[in-house]
Write an enzyme that holds these catalytic residues in place. Structure first.
Site, short mmCIF file in Angstrom:
data_model
loop_
_atom_site.label_atom_id
_atom_site.label_comp_id
_atom_site.label_asym_id
_atom_site.label_seq_id
_atom_site.Cartn_x
_atom_site.Cartn_y
_atom_site.Cartn_z
N GLU A 192 56.73 0.69 53.01
CA GLU A 192 57.33 -0.33 53.90
C GLU A 192 57.44 -1.43 54.67
O GLU A 192 58.11 -1.36 56.05
CB GLU A 192 59.01 0.40 54.60
CG GLU A 192 59.16 1.26 53.49
CD GLU A 192 61.40 1.57 54.13
OE1 GLU A 192 60.69 2.05 55.20
OE2 GLU A 192 61.75 2.85 53.64
N GLU A 213 61.25 6.61 47.45
CA GLU A 213 62.30 7.37 48.16
C GLU A 213 63.86 6.39 48.05
O GLU A 213 64.61 5.87 47.36
CB GLU A 213 62.25 6.38 49.88
CG GLU A 213 60.90 6.80 50.08
CD GLU A 213 61.12 6.35 52.02
OE1 GLU A 213 62.63 5.99 52.37
OE2 GLU A 213 60.14 6.36 52.61
#
Length: 425
Positions: free
Chosen positions: A219, A318
């Site tokens: 991320e 995710e």
């Protein structure tokens, strides 16, 4: 048709976006492919909160500093947690945590439930420390143990570099909250050195049967970073892993860019076995929280349709069952929930009281969560598969795969449907 004409036909063929991943697979077979991202499906789970602390996953570690209605003394991340405890005390506390948070029986249960892979987040500090770091080490021993357990229970592994020096996103799950220093000073080069360490050990023959992917960085906050510099980092990180002899997939996280953004980056023939990792949530803005359940499902289904169009193999690295952001400290220590109007100037959508414990969920909400999970599963089957976030949490049931399966909210077996064909795939 001669070879030149054939190549020209392929280059200008409208089906190129679909044929290229197949070519990628063929090339990988010759190089010793250890996972077929073209045809096989990952049904996996994240082992979060283990080697990178997250207060919302294990609040008990942080609660010693909490007072009623006062989180001002609570460390907001692992950096400040270890800094507050000091090296010796932090080492003792975290050794116990690493030893106990995930055990062999967890891996055994994952296999029982039908999972075939785990994604293991870990910070740079497990491999190499900066001079001023308060972090402590010792995680690698437990990572190696996890790989042994994964091998024993036939679970494949992604090793995910979840935190970079200076932080790549300012999230607590990077190790250092409210900082965005990844691209400053020598931090990028330092991160590349860490990836080289990871590649030399876990990209080698000893782990080819279990490690099927190494994620360069979790991320990175693309909208706040220099994307050209980030691309250079991805290219060099890829090269470092390949130079180490690794044939495993090189995973790049989408950096919060739209699906399809990375289609023209790290492409064949120069780059092979590249996978894009997408993270899918719908609770981190007021606009998402105000969606109806039908709107949530439409968005989830579109993830699947969009993923089918991408050039690269892709996996939902995710996702969760969450339709609220009510889990304590999900948004960070000292921050409330948008859902209850207590954070980020959000309007009030409702009280969080009945959503924290699954036993108090309204029946309609329970049904909606099941619908949402099933739609996401259907969507991610259009891709290389998925890793749910997370295997377990102390108090955050919407993020707790084990708890959701036990409660009958998450489909088990995974193909079981109470609401079939919501997406029309």
């Amino acid at each position: 048709m001669n070879l030149t004409l054939l190549l020209l036909a392929l280059i200008f063929s409208p089906s190129l976006i679909f044929s290229l991943p197949t070519a990628n697979k063929v090339k990988l077979v010759k190089k010793g492919l250890n996972w077929d991202y073209q045809n096989a499906k990952i049904h996996g789970v994240n082992l979060g909160g283990w080697f990178v602390l997250e207060p919302f996953i294990t609040p008990s570690l942080f609660d010693i500093y909490s007072k009623p209605n006062d989180d001002s003394q609570v460390p907001v991340d692992e950096y400040h947690f270890t800094q507050k405890l000091g090296k010796d005390a932090a080492q003792q506390v975290l050794e116990q945590h690493w030893k106990t948070w995930y055990k062999e029986n967890d891996f055994k249960m994952m296999l029982k439930y039908g999972l075939n892979a785990v994604r293991i987040p870990i910070g740079y500090w497990a491999f190499k420390l900066l001079d001023y770091d308060p972090y402590v080490q010792g995680q690698v021993k437990y990572l190696d143990r996890a790989l042994d357990w994964a091998r024993k229970y036939n679970l494949k592994v992604w090793i995910d570099l979840h935190g970079a020096p200076g932080s790549q996103n300012g999230f607590d799950n990077s190790g250092l909250r409210d900082s965005l220093g990844f691209q400053q000073g020598n931090n990028v080069n330092f991160t590349l050195e860490v990836l080289e360490i990871i590649g030399k050990k876990y990209g080698g023959p000893e782990y080819e049967d279990v490690v099927i992917g190494i994620e360069l960085l979790n991320e990175p906050l693309g909208p706040s970073l220099d994307l050209n510099y980030l691309k250079e980092f991805f290219q060099q990180g890829y090269q470092n892993l390949r130079n180490s002899g690794s044939v495993q997939a090189v995973i790049i996280q989408d950096a919060f860019q739209p699906m399809g953004y990375w289609d023209n980056f790290l492409t064949l023939d120069q780059y092979w076995n590249v996978v894009v990792d997408h993270h899918h949530y719908q609770v981190f803005s007021a606009g998402e929280l105000q969606r109806s359940i039908d709107d949530h499902i439409t968005v989830a289904c579109n993830w699947g349709w969009d993923a089918k169009k991408e050039y690269h193999w892709n996996v939902a690295g995710e996702w969760s069952a969450a339709l609220t952001d009510c889990a304590r400290w999900l948004n960070g220590v000292g921050r409330g929930a948008r859902f209850s109007g207590d954070f980020d100037n959000s309007p009030y959508f409702g009280s969080c009281d009945c959503y924290v414990n699954i036993a108090t969920w309204p029946s309609e909400y329970r049904t909606n969560v099941r619908r949402y999970i099933e739609a996401q599963l259907d969507a991610f089957e259009q891709t290389g598969g998925w890793f749910f976030w997370n295997w377990k949490c102390e108090n955050a049931i919407e993020w707790d795969l084990q708890g959701l399966i036990t409660a009958g909210v998450f489909p088990y077996p995974f193909y079981n449907r109470q609401f079939p064909n919501q997406c029309g795939f």
